[in-house]
Design a protein around this motif. Structure first.
Motif, PDB file in Angstrom:
ATOM      1  N   ASN A 186     -48.788 -37.126  68.196  1.00  0.00           N
ATOM      2  CA  ASN A 186     -49.331 -38.450  67.920  1.00  0.00           C
ATOM      3  C   ASN A 186     -48.134 -39.397  67.791  1.00  0.00           C
ATOM      4  O   ASN A 186     -47.409 -39.355  66.807  1.00  0.00           O
ATOM      5  N   ALA A 187     -47.943 -40.214  68.814  1.00  0.00           N
ATOM      6  CA  ALA A 187     -46.791 -41.135  68.812  1.00  0.00           C
ATOM      7  C   ALA A 187     -47.128 -42.316  67.904  1.00  0.00           C
ATOM      8  O   ALA A 187     -47.815 -43.254  68.310  1.00  0.00           O
ATOM      9  N   ILE A 188     -46.641 -42.263  66.691  1.00  0.00           N
ATOM     10  CA  ILE A 188     -47.090 -43.199  65.662  1.00  0.00           C
ATOM     11  C   ILE A 188     -46.467 -44.587  65.780  1.00  0.00           C
ATOM     12  O   ILE A 188     -46.874 -45.505  65.083  1.00  0.00           O
ATOM     13  N   THR A 189     -45.484 -44.748  66.653  1.00  0.00           N
ATOM     14  CA  THR A 189     -44.840 -46.060  66.739  1.00  0.00           C
ATOM     15  C   THR A 189     -45.344 -46.875  67.918  1.00  0.00           C
ATOM     16  O   THR A 189     -44.782 -47.923  68.234  1.00  0.00           O
ATOM     17  N   ILE A 190     -46.393 -46.412  68.565  1.00  0.00           N
ATOM     18  CA  ILE A 190     -46.963 -47.211  69.660  1.00  0.00           C
ATOM     19  C   ILE A 190     -47.607 -48.455  69.063  1.00  0.00           C
ATOM     20  O   ILE A 190     -48.456 -48.369  68.170  1.00  0.00           O
ATOM     21  N   ASP A 191     -47.171 -49.601  69.557  1.00  0.00           N
ATOM     22  CA  ASP A 191     -47.698 -50.883  69.084  1.00  0.00           C
ATOM     23  C   ASP A 191     -48.010 -51.727  70.311  1.00  0.00           C
ATOM     24  O   ASP A 191     -47.116 -52.324  70.915  1.00  0.00           O
ATOM     25  N   THR A 192     -49.265 -51.765  70.677  1.00  0.00           N
ATOM     26  CA  THR A 192     -49.657 -52.446  71.922  1.00  0.00           C
ATOM     27  C   THR A 192     -49.525 -53.965  71.822  1.00  0.00           C
ATOM     28  O   THR A 192     -49.610 -54.657  72.827  1.00  0.00           O
ATOM     29  N   SER A 193     -49.283 -54.466  70.625  1.00  0.00           N
ATOM     30  CA  SER A 193     -49.097 -55.917  70.515  1.00  0.00           C
ATOM     31  C   SER A 193     -47.693 -56.324  70.944  1.00  0.00           C
ATOM     32  O   SER A 193     -47.400 -57.499  71.110  1.00  0.00           O
ATOM     33  N   ARG A 194     -46.847 -55.321  71.117  1.00  0.00           N
ATOM     34  CA  ARG A 194     -45.473 -55.604  71.548  1.00  0.00           C
ATOM     35  C   ARG A 194     -45.291 -55.204  72.999  1.00  0.00           C
ATOM     36  O   ARG A 194     -45.869 -54.222  73.445  1.00  0.00           O
ATOM     37  N   SER A 195     -44.440 -55.977  73.691  1.00  0.00           N
ATOM     38  CA  SER A 195     -44.216 -55.676  75.103  1.00  0.00           C
ATOM     39  C   SER A 195     -42.960 -54.833  75.322  1.00  0.00           C
ATOM     40  O   SER A 195     -42.808 -54.217  76.364  1.00  0.00           O
ATOM     41  N   GLU A 196     -42.086 -54.773  74.327  1.00  0.00           N
ATOM     42  CA  GLU A 196     -40.839 -54.040  74.532  1.00  0.00           C
ATOM     43  C   GLU A 196     -41.099 -52.543  74.490  1.00  0.00           C
ATOM     44  O   GLU A 196     -41.972 -52.092  73.755  1.00  0.00           O
ATOM     45  N   SER A 197     -40.303 -51.812  75.231  1.00  0.00           N
ATOM     46  CA  SER A 197     -40.472 -50.356  75.241  1.00  0.00           C
ATOM     47  C   SER A 197     -39.855 -49.730  73.987  1.00  0.00           C
ATOM     48  O   SER A 197     -40.211 -48.621  73.617  1.00  0.00           O
ATOM     49  N   THR A 198     -38.935 -50.423  73.353  1.00  0.00           N
ATOM     50  CA  THR A 198     -38.409 -49.993  72.048  1.00  0.00           C
ATOM     51  C   THR A 198     -38.282 -51.224  71.166  1.00  0.00           C
ATOM     52  O   THR A 198     -38.025 -52.319  71.665  1.00  0.00           O
ATOM     53  N   TYR A 199     -38.467 -51.035  69.888  1.00  0.00           N
ATOM     54  CA  TYR A 199     -38.393 -52.188  68.979  1.00  0.00           C
ATOM     55  C   TYR A 199     -37.901 -51.728  67.622  1.00  0.00           C
ATOM     56  O   TYR A 199     -38.003 -50.541  67.260  1.00  0.00           O
ATOM     57  N   GLU A 200     -37.385 -52.680  66.863  1.00  0.00           N
ATOM     58  CA  GLU A 200     -36.843 -52.367  65.540  1.00  0.00           C
ATOM     59  C   GLU A 200     -37.977 -52.207  64.544  1.00  0.00           C
ATOM     60  O   GLU A 200     -38.945 -52.956  64.545  1.00  0.00           O
ATOM     61  N   ARG A 201     -37.847 -51.179  63.704  1.00  0.00           N
ATOM     62  CA  ARG A 201     -38.863 -50.965  62.660  1.00  0.00           C
ATOM     63  C   ARG A 201     -38.209 -50.269  61.484  1.00  0.00           C
ATOM     64  O   ARG A 201     -37.269 -49.492  61.647  1.00  0.00           O
ATOM     65  N   ASN A 202     -38.730 -50.547  60.315  1.00  0.00           N
ATOM     66  CA  ASN A 202     -38.186 -49.956  59.099  1.00  0.00           C
ATOM     67  C   ASN A 202     -38.540 -48.472  59.036  1.00  0.00           C
ATOM     68  O   ASN A 202     -39.700 -48.086  58.894  1.00  0.00           O
ATOM     69  N   LEU A 203     -37.525 -47.631  59.154  1.00  0.00           N
ATOM     70  CA  LEU A 203     -37.761 -46.185  59.229  1.00  0.00           C
ATOM     71  C   LEU A 203     -38.237 -45.633  57.879  1.00  0.00           C
ATOM     72  O   LEU A 203     -39.077 -44.727  57.833  1.00  0.00           O
ATOM     73  N   THR A 204     -37.719 -46.180  56.819  1.00  0.00           N
ATOM     74  CA  THR A 204     -38.134 -45.707  55.490  1.00  0.00           C
ATOM     75  C   THR A 204     -39.622 -45.973  55.287  1.00  0.00           C
ATOM     76  O   THR A 204     -40.357 -45.140  54.736  1.00  0.00           O
ATOM     77  N   GLU A 205     -40.058 -47.119  55.778  1.00  0.00           N
ATOM     78  CA  GLU A 205     -41.479 -47.472  55.666  1.00  0.00           C
ATOM     79  C   GLU A 205     -42.349 -46.520  56.469  1.00  0.00           C
ATOM     80  O   GLU A 205     -43.454 -46.125  56.042  1.00  0.00           O
TER      81      GLU A 205
END
Lengths: 342, 377
Positions: free
Chosen positions: B250-269
């Motif tokens: 389950n790829a939990i960082t998929i965010d369809t509202s974003r167009s970038e293939s990688t994006y910054e996110r708080n890892l601790t969160e």
């Protein structure tokens, strides 16, 4: 007798340098790959229209524009360097001392990051680089005017300040560049292959005209090297001459840098080397700078391709720095009078 | 000859002809009746091939690796500098060919290396000067962003000089990687390599096992890289993220509202939300091989989170990506998957042939019996 010897010496040096330049031209034309180079005969055959399909493309379409661009850019930057060192009476002066390279880099970075309306895409980068380069000179000159006069010290300080600001802006754009990062970074390292025949055709008359006009100021520059007061005593309009030199230098740098990026150390090192050989007379240094600058840049371009197997084709600015900096360090280690400054 | 015998013989002949023609169809590969085939690239351009190419130009680490892994490295005459510089063992053959003068790899699609690339390619096709690349039969494969291939005119340059060029730069799913590898296999060998079936098979094996074990709650995982001084997680458009899905995660960082293939996110969160059972698949070169970054990552996510090194070749247009999928499955479901990438079960293919032959034999026997009975009658 002394005059003849000096004349013969100049003639001999000129012949040697022309031969050296021709060698550099053919060397740079010959490169095909890390394992193959064309022979002199193949190059001549191709230039005469008797080459193969491949050699026609490689020599005439790929290598020749690069060599021609190198000839004029090298000549222009070297002559500019000798002029700037004379105007500022500073051996560390280079064509970029007024922040011209930073200005051009900013223009190029902006063009790569943002779509500029109304300007065709193909000319956006060189156009913005050219305009920003010139605007930088105007800004620096305006900033350094004190009571209607411009002193070399304030020019240099203004140039350093503006250059730092523009460099910071370029760094910022580089940081947010995303997929344009590579384009910006490599542009700032220089690439003779970046110029097309159309751009070279635009560059040649500007650089040629400005070089010729700069050489006509050689006598005045000799006087300015003695100091402003001594120069004025000799009848030189220092303020006007300085402005003329700055305008001509800016035009050459803008025309060169806009299409091939920032190539350093040519304007810094070549005049110094020639000063050791020929003495401090700008009437000799400036014409010789044409040949020496061209030869140096072409040798560096050849080296940047020759190491392709190990490192990939190096940006030419990296090679000119790697070769030019140690030479410059060596020159600095010698006493001042030995580099022909006094 | 009686009418019944004629009928029986006619029957046998028809059966035999049907059997032979069916056998021919079954035995044929993907090639069309004229033994050529068409390949359409990622830009929709289609090129016809009479058969596999004799030589190939591969620009891009993934495509070069694919051709080498397919076993046709001897056909590569020009590659890009990043391929020859890549330290992975698969590129040893390319380096060997370069040292023997049979291939060159001086250039790149980027501005500093594009002149060298053009020279290498043109020279390789200059048959008057010893070039072996046939512009009219062989093919160049270009990979890279549109900025360098299209906008900078590189593709057009080669096409204008008569080269047959195929371009791929929008492969973002593991399924697309398989299709790409399949096309490369056709181009260099004229057939589908067993490695391609293995690429498909690995997903099937994972899927079948998870269904068999009735796994409902998929392991949560995400892809992590490092760029612009920050950690970035994978999104739609990232091959590694699609590999996680293909591996049953389950790829939990998929965010369809974003167009970038990688994006910054708080890892601790992320860890706080999903817990320490999350598996992180981290870039080898950018993170795992850099002690400072790895330490920084462990500070942010804690030392209880499993961090798995992602080989660069797995995250590319490469047959090696199946190793990546399998490694991911092993990391996410260690109770179910271990060891090497599973081999394809070829028994089903052989079974079909055996069954077909059995059917033909049975048909002939039946016809023979019928004829005998008719004669006897």
């Amino acid at each position: 007798m002394v005059a003849m010897n000096k004349g013969m010496k100049m003639l001999m040096i000129s012949v040697i340098m022309i031969v050296l330049a021709l060698v550099c031209v053919f060397l740079d034309l010959s490169w095909v790959s890390s394992t193959k180079s064309y022979t002199l005969q193949e190059i001549i055959d191709t230039l005469m229209g008797n080459g193969s399909w491949g050699s026609d493309i490689i020599i005439k379409e790929i290598n020749l524009p690069r060599v021609v661009a190198g000839l004029f850019v090298g000549a222009g930057l070297a002559v500019c360097g000798s002029a700037m060192q004379a105007v500022f009476r500073n051996p560390l002066a280079s064509p970029y001392i007024l922040g011209l390279s930073s200005g051009a880099s900013l223009g190029a970075a902006v063009s790569m990051m943002f779509a500029i309306p109304l300007i065709p895409v193909m000319i956006t980068t060189p156009l913005l680089a050219f305009v920003c380069c010139f605007a930088t000179m105007v800004l620096v000159y305006s900033m350094s005017r004190i009571g209607g006069t411009v002193r070399t010290e304030t020019l240099i300080l203004s140039g350093v300040a503006v250059s730092s600001l523009l460099a910071a802006l370029v760094s910022f754009l580089t940081f947010i560049a995303g997929e344009n990062l590579e384009g910006i970074v490599f542009w700032t390292m220089g690439n003779l292959g970046g110029a097309s025949w159309e751009e070279i055709a635009f560059m040649i008359p500007i650089i040629t005209t400005c070089i010729v006009l700069l050489i006509t100021q050689a006598k005045a520059l000799n006087a300015m090297m003695l100091g402003d007061i001594h120069a004025m005593d000799l009848g030189i309009d220092v303020k006007r001459t300085r402005l003329i030199i700055l305008i001509l230098t800016t035009m050459i740098v803008a025309a060169a840098v806009s299409f091939v990026g920032v190539i350093g150390f040519i304007g810094l090192v070549i005049p110094h080397i020639l000063r050791i050989i020929l003495g401090p007379d700008n009437r000799a240094i400036m014409p010789m700078s044409i040949i020496a600058g061209s030869s140096f840049i072409l040798i560096c371009d050849y080296i940047s391709h020759a190491v392709a197997a190990q490192f990939g084709t190096l940006p030419i600015g990296v090679v000119t720095a790697l070769i030019g900096a140690p030479v410059f360090i060596y020159l600095l280690m010698k006493r001042k009078k030995e580099v022909g400054w006094n | 000859m009686t009418g019944s015998v004629k009928t029986g013989l006619f029957t046998v002949m028809v059966v035999a002809m049907f059997a032979l023609s069916t056998a021919a169809i079954v035995a044929s590969s993907d090639v069309s009746a004229d033994s050529g085939f068409y390949i359409t690239d990622g830009k929709g351009n289609t090129i016809h091939f009479d058969g596999p190419v004799d030589h190939i130009i591969t620009i891009g680490v993934g495509v070069t690796a694919t051709v080498l892994q397919l076993g046709y490295g001897e056909k590569i005459v020009v590659a890009d500098k990043y391929s020859s510089d890549n330290k992975a063992k698969v590129f040893d053959q390319l380096r060997q060919r370069i040292s023997e003068g049979k291939a060159v790899a001086d250039g790149t699609i980027y501005s500093s290396g594009v002149d060298a690339l053009k020279s290498n390619v043109i020279d390789a096709a200059d048959t008057e000067k010893g070039g072996v690349f046939d512009k009219y039969r062989d093919v160049m494969i270009l990979t890279g962003s549109d900025t360098y291939l299209i906008n900078n005119g590189l593709l057009k340059y080669f096409q204008d000089n008569g080269f047959r060029v195929l371009v791929w730069n929008d492969i973002v799913e593991y399924a697309d990687v398989i299709v790409f590898a399949e096309k490369m296999s056709l181009i260099v060998s004229g057939s589908i390599s067993p490695e391609i079936n293995k690429m498909r098979n690995v997903v099937k094996v994972i899927d079948d096992k998870l269904k068999e074990e009735k796994v409902v709650d998929k392991t949560e995982a995400f892809y992590l890289t490092y760029s612009g001084n920050v950690f970035k997680v994978g999104n739609v458009g990232s091959i590694a993220t699609s590999m996680i899905v293909a591996a049953g995660g389950n790829a939990i960082t998929i965010d369809t509202s974003r167009s970038e293939s990688t994006y910054e996110r708080n890892l601790t969160e992320i860890i706080a939300t999903y817990g320490t059972d999350v598996v992180i698949f981290a870039d080898s070169a950018n993170i795992v091989q850099k002690p400072d970054r790895l330490e920084e990552l462990e500070k942010q996510v804690g030392r209880d989170v499993k961090i798995v090194e992602l080989d660069p070749l797995w995250n590319n247009y490469s047959i090696e990506s199946m190793q990546g999928v399998w490694t991911m499955a092993c990391a996410m479901y260690p109770d179910y998957f271990q060891g090497d990438v599973p081999e394809v079960d070829t028994s089903s293919g052989n079974d079909a042939l055996v069954m077909f032959i059995a059917g033909v034999v049975l048909s002939i026997v039946t016809a023979g019996v019928v004829i005998y009975l008719m004669r006897k009658g």
